[in-house]
Design a protein around this motif. Structure first.
Motif, PDB file in Angstrom:
ATOM      1  N   LEU A  77      36.174  31.307  65.469  1.00  0.00           N
ATOM      2  CA  LEU A  77      36.632  32.465  64.698  1.00  0.00           C
ATOM      3  C   LEU A  77      36.186  32.283  63.255  1.00  0.00           C
ATOM      4  O   LEU A  77      36.867  31.665  62.438  1.00  0.00           O
ATOM      5  CB  LEU A  77      38.160  32.589  64.784  1.00  0.00           C
ATOM      6  CG  LEU A  77      38.728  32.773  66.189  1.00  0.00           C
ATOM      7  CD1 LEU A  77      40.232  32.925  66.123  1.00  0.00           C
ATOM      8  CD2 LEU A  77      38.114  34.001  66.846  1.00  0.00           C
ATOM      9  N   ASP A  78      35.031  32.847  62.939  1.00  0.00           N
ATOM     10  CA  ASP A  78      34.462  32.697  61.606  1.00  0.00           C
ATOM     11  C   ASP A  78      34.257  34.071  60.971  1.00  0.00           C
ATOM     12  O   ASP A  78      34.856  35.054  61.404  1.00  0.00           O
ATOM     13  CB  ASP A  78      33.135  31.931  61.694  1.00  0.00           C
ATOM     14  CG  ASP A  78      33.340  30.510  62.224  1.00  0.00           C
ATOM     15  OD1 ASP A  78      34.356  29.892  61.859  1.00  0.00           O
ATOM     16  OD2 ASP A  78      32.484  30.032  62.991  1.00  0.00           O
ATOM     17  N   GLY A  79      33.385  34.096  59.957  1.00  0.00           N
ATOM     18  CA  GLY A  79      33.200  35.315  59.185  1.00  0.00           C
ATOM     19  C   GLY A  79      32.593  36.484  59.936  1.00  0.00           C
ATOM     20  O   GLY A  79      32.443  37.571  59.366  1.00  0.00           O
ATOM     21  N   TRP A  80      32.271  36.309  61.210  1.00  0.00           N
ATOM     22  CA  TRP A  80      31.724  37.420  61.997  1.00  0.00           C
ATOM     23  C   TRP A  80      32.824  38.335  62.526  1.00  0.00           C
ATOM     24  O   TRP A  80      32.563  39.499  62.873  1.00  0.00           O
ATOM     25  CB  TRP A  80      30.941  36.876  63.196  1.00  0.00           C
ATOM     26  CG  TRP A  80      31.774  36.089  64.171  1.00  0.00           C
ATOM     27  CD1 TRP A  80      31.988  34.746  64.160  1.00  0.00           C
ATOM     28  CD2 TRP A  80      32.525  36.608  65.271  1.00  0.00           C
ATOM     29  NE1 TRP A  80      32.828  34.382  65.189  1.00  0.00           N
ATOM     30  CE2 TRP A  80      33.187  35.508  65.884  1.00  0.00           C
ATOM     31  CE3 TRP A  80      32.743  37.884  65.809  1.00  0.00           C
ATOM     32  CZ2 TRP A  80      34.011  35.648  66.994  1.00  0.00           C
ATOM     33  CZ3 TRP A  80      33.552  38.020  66.916  1.00  0.00           C
ATOM     34  CH2 TRP A  80      34.186  36.914  67.496  1.00  0.00           C
TER      35      TRP A  80
ATOM     36  N   SER B 114      37.939  24.337  59.626  1.00  0.00           N
ATOM     37  CA  SER B 114      36.604  24.706  59.131  1.00  0.00           C
ATOM     38  C   SER B 114      36.226  26.143  59.472  1.00  0.00           C
ATOM     39  O   SER B 114      35.166  26.414  60.055  1.00  0.00           O
ATOM     40  CB  SER B 114      35.546  23.737  59.685  1.00  0.00           C
ATOM     41  OG  SER B 114      35.842  22.415  59.305  1.00  0.00           O
ATOM     42  N   PHE B 115      37.089  27.072  59.126  1.00  0.00           N
ATOM     43  CA  PHE B 115      36.783  28.504  59.224  1.00  0.00           C
ATOM     44  C   PHE B 115      35.852  28.843  58.059  1.00  0.00           C
ATOM     45  O   PHE B 115      36.197  28.604  56.895  1.00  0.00           O
ATOM     46  CB  PHE B 115      38.085  29.305  59.142  1.00  0.00           C
ATOM     47  CG  PHE B 115      37.917  30.795  59.202  1.00  0.00           C
ATOM     48  CD1 PHE B 115      38.129  31.480  60.376  1.00  0.00           C
ATOM     49  CD2 PHE B 115      37.558  31.512  58.058  1.00  0.00           C
ATOM     50  CE1 PHE B 115      37.985  32.866  60.438  1.00  0.00           C
ATOM     51  CE2 PHE B 115      37.405  32.893  58.107  1.00  0.00           C
ATOM     52  CZ  PHE B 115      37.625  33.561  59.293  1.00  0.00           C
TER      53      PHE B 115
ATOM     54  N   ASP C 295      39.246  36.340  50.523  1.00  0.00           N
ATOM     55  CA  ASP C 295      40.589  36.858  50.239  1.00  0.00           C
ATOM     56  C   ASP C 295      41.101  37.748  51.376  1.00  0.00           C
ATOM     57  O   ASP C 295      42.293  37.721  51.708  1.00  0.00           O
ATOM     58  CB  ASP C 295      40.589  37.647  48.927  1.00  0.00           C
ATOM     59  CG  ASP C 295      40.440  36.735  47.713  1.00  0.00           C
ATOM     60  OD1 ASP C 295      40.734  35.532  47.858  1.00  0.00           O
ATOM     61  OD2 ASP C 295      40.015  37.214  46.646  1.00  0.00           O
ATOM     62  N   ASP C 296      40.210  38.545  51.980  1.00  0.00           N
ATOM     63  CA  ASP C 296      40.621  39.410  53.086  1.00  0.00           C
ATOM     64  C   ASP C 296      41.075  38.582  54.287  1.00  0.00           C
ATOM     65  O   ASP C 296      42.107  38.876  54.913  1.00  0.00           O
ATOM     66  CB  ASP C 296      39.462  40.325  53.499  1.00  0.00           C
ATOM     67  CG  ASP C 296      39.104  41.327  52.418  1.00  0.00           C
ATOM     68  OD1 ASP C 296      40.004  41.680  51.633  1.00  0.00           O
ATOM     69  OD2 ASP C 296      37.941  41.752  52.361  1.00  0.00           O
ATOM     70  N   TYR C 297      40.314  37.522  54.611  1.00  0.00           N
ATOM     71  CA  TYR C 297      40.692  36.681  55.751  1.00  0.00           C
ATOM     72  C   TYR C 297      41.972  35.893  55.470  1.00  0.00           C
ATOM     73  O   TYR C 297      42.838  35.763  56.341  1.00  0.00           O
ATOM     74  CB  TYR C 297      39.547  35.722  56.093  1.00  0.00           C
ATOM     75  CG  TYR C 297      38.423  36.383  56.852  1.00  0.00           C
ATOM     76  CD1 TYR C 297      38.619  36.886  58.141  1.00  0.00           C
ATOM     77  CD2 TYR C 297      37.155  36.517  56.304  1.00  0.00           C
ATOM     78  CE1 TYR C 297      37.595  37.491  58.847  1.00  0.00           C
ATOM     79  CE2 TYR C 297      36.115  37.122  57.000  1.00  0.00           C
ATOM     80  CZ  TYR C 297      36.350  37.606  58.269  1.00  0.00           C
ATOM     81  OH  TYR C 297      35.329  38.215  58.971  1.00  0.00           O
ATOM     82  N   LEU C 298      42.095  35.369  54.248  1.00  0.00           N
ATOM     83  CA  LEU C 298      43.301  34.606  53.918  1.00  0.00           C
ATOM     84  C   LEU C 298      44.545  35.482  53.998  1.00  0.00           C
ATOM     85  O   LEU C 298      45.622  35.028  54.395  1.00  0.00           O
ATOM     86  CB  LEU C 298      43.175  34.000  52.518  1.00  0.00           C
ATOM     87  CG  LEU C 298      42.107  32.910  52.340  1.00  0.00           C
ATOM     88  CD1 LEU C 298      42.158  32.349  50.924  1.00  0.00           C
ATOM     89  CD2 LEU C 298      42.286  31.803  53.350  1.00  0.00           C
TER      90      LEU C 298
END
Length: 459
Positions: free
Chosen positions: A377-380, A407-408, A416-419
């Protein structure tokens, strides 16, 4: 000429009267069925056992209703056959035939409902309309899919121990968008050897045709399978090549997967098969340049409480192997992204779970002590999808359980959006770190890692 017109008008009047009679009778039968099954007293009383008794004590006289319905069906069918056999062609005749066919379908539905009522002695909660079930199964041309989708009624004619009148086998909604691929997947001879088409199956799963239908054929096995190593030897040993089916992969042996000098056909976790140099040091050696946490540090947060968990990652089971050394059982969920990841995990004596991100986790609520994820689950990932995934993980984590985000990585402008999505769960922060991602010399990306604890929520 006038006599012929009068004769035609007279025949149409008789037909119209018959249609009105059939329509009124259908409505009366439906009202009678509903009024008996759902009496006012049935809704007022909250006791389920009383409701069932009240319902069965006022059972319908289904035999008389069924006889009446059969008579009406016979008459409508005869009239419909006469219309179809007549030589005269007109738009009005076509409309009348279509209307009669619809009435016929409605009455057949009433008849089928009465048959179910007679078999089970109680109405089936939330039944699917027969025409919907028929339409769904008829969407596919392959007979095996049609047989799989149709409801399988219980042979004893009553509810089974799970409280169901039949078995509703399921497939993913995207299967209907991948009709050609699914029909190819389900084209086989019953009882024969299945096609070696795992790659087609995975394509269907990844694109939302999940779950896939079961198949009635014998799966293909490695031709020269040998006895696996014992558990004490297998955790950090490269498995035997003969224990894997290599069709569909660019590499045809584990030596190819271990080396860094051959094109492997995949890039995600490309070093995961290098157990000695890459995997063995992970989570036991610290570095200021990475966002990795040590397993011992994480386990010390909840000493002697972490027993079972899930690793939702792209990998070969090394996290589960390390946790096994600490008497923690981890199930490794992954798919075969260009290499035999699941086979590798199993040959190491660990538990693989062949699972895509599309699917709800197959665990009950509040049962796991730990969920770990890395390199998957990363930035994609879409923010809404990540929201659904995290809330599903929250569902299966027990109160006090740990969520280990390992290690995302994402772009700095998206961090900031993901956090914010991770913070929505309101977990307690045990560990939280953000470091630059240096492996590609791209200063726009960062790594984020955290260990979070699910609150008790006693409400």
């Amino acid at each position: 000429m006038p006599k012929l017109i009068l004769k035609k008008l007279k025949s149409w009047r008789i037909l119209n009267r018959l249609i009105i009679f059939v329509g009124v009778l259908t409505i009366l039968v439906c009202i009678a069925t509903l009024s008996k099954a759902n009496s006012f007293k049935y809704f007022l009383d909250s006791d389920s056992s009383y409701n069932y008794k009240s319902f069965t004590d006022h059972r319908l006289n289904t035999r008389e209703i069924k006889e009446t319905v059969e008579i009406v069906l016979d008459k409508v069918q005869k009239q419909l056959d006469q219309l179809r056999d007549s030589a005269e062609e007109s738009h009005h005749k076509t409309e009348q035939a279509s209307f009669l066919a619809d009435i016929l379908g409605l009455i057949e539905s009433v008849r089928d409902s009465i048959s179910v009522y007679e078999q089970n002695g109680a109405p089936n909660p939330n039944p699917l309309p027969n025409h919907y079930i028929q339409r769904t199964s008829d969407f596919f041309l392959t007979e095996e899919i049609r047989k799989y989708i149709k409801i399988k009624p219980n042979r004893l004619g009553k509810q089974n121990f799970m409280g169901a009148n039949g078995t509703h086998t399921s497939i993913g909604h995207a299967c209907f968008d991948m009709k050609e691929e699914l029909e190819r997947y389900m084209s086989y001879d019953v009882g024969d050897i299945c096609n070696d088409d795992w790659k087609l199956a995975q394509k269907l799963l990844v694109h939302g045709c999940d779950p896939l239908p079961r198949r009635r054929c014998i799966s293909v096995s490695p031709q020269y399978y040998t006895k696996p190593l014992s558990i004490n030897e297998s955790l950090w040993a490269v498995p035997e090549d003969r224990n894997v089916r290599w069709s569909g992969y660019r590499c045809k042996n584990f030596s190819c997967l271990v080396t860094n000098f051959t094109p492997k056909g995949f890039f995600k976790c490309s070093d995961c098969f290098n157990l000695k140099d890459h995997e063995l040091p992970r989570w036991i050696k610290s570095s200021n340049l990475t966002s990795d946490f040590l397993i011992t540090d994480v386990l010390d947060l909840k000493a002697k409480e972490i027993r079972i968990g899930l690793d939702f990652s792209v990998g070969t089971g090394s996290f589960a192997a390390r946790m096994r050394e600490h008497n923690v059982t981890i199930v490794s969920a992954t798919i075969n992204l260009g290499a035999p990841f699941n086979e590798m995990i199993a040959l190491r004596g660990l538990i693989p779970l062949y699972l895509t991100v599309n699917q709800r986790l197959p665990f009950f609520d509040s049962t796991l002590d730990l969920i770990h994820t890395t390199r998957f689950l990363d930035g994609w990932i879409d923010l809404v999808l990540l929201d659904f995934v995290l809330y599903d993980w929250d569902r299966v984590l027990r109160p006090g359980g740990l969520l280990w985000i390992d290690s995302f990585f994402c772009l700095k402008e998206d961090l900031d959006d993901y956090l914010q999505v991770f913070k929505m769960l309101r977990y307690k922060k045990h560990k939280w770190i953000i470091v630059p991602k240096w492996d590609k010399n791209d200063h726009r990306e960062v790594f984020f890692s955290a260990v979070l604890e699910k609150p008790a929520r006693p409400f």
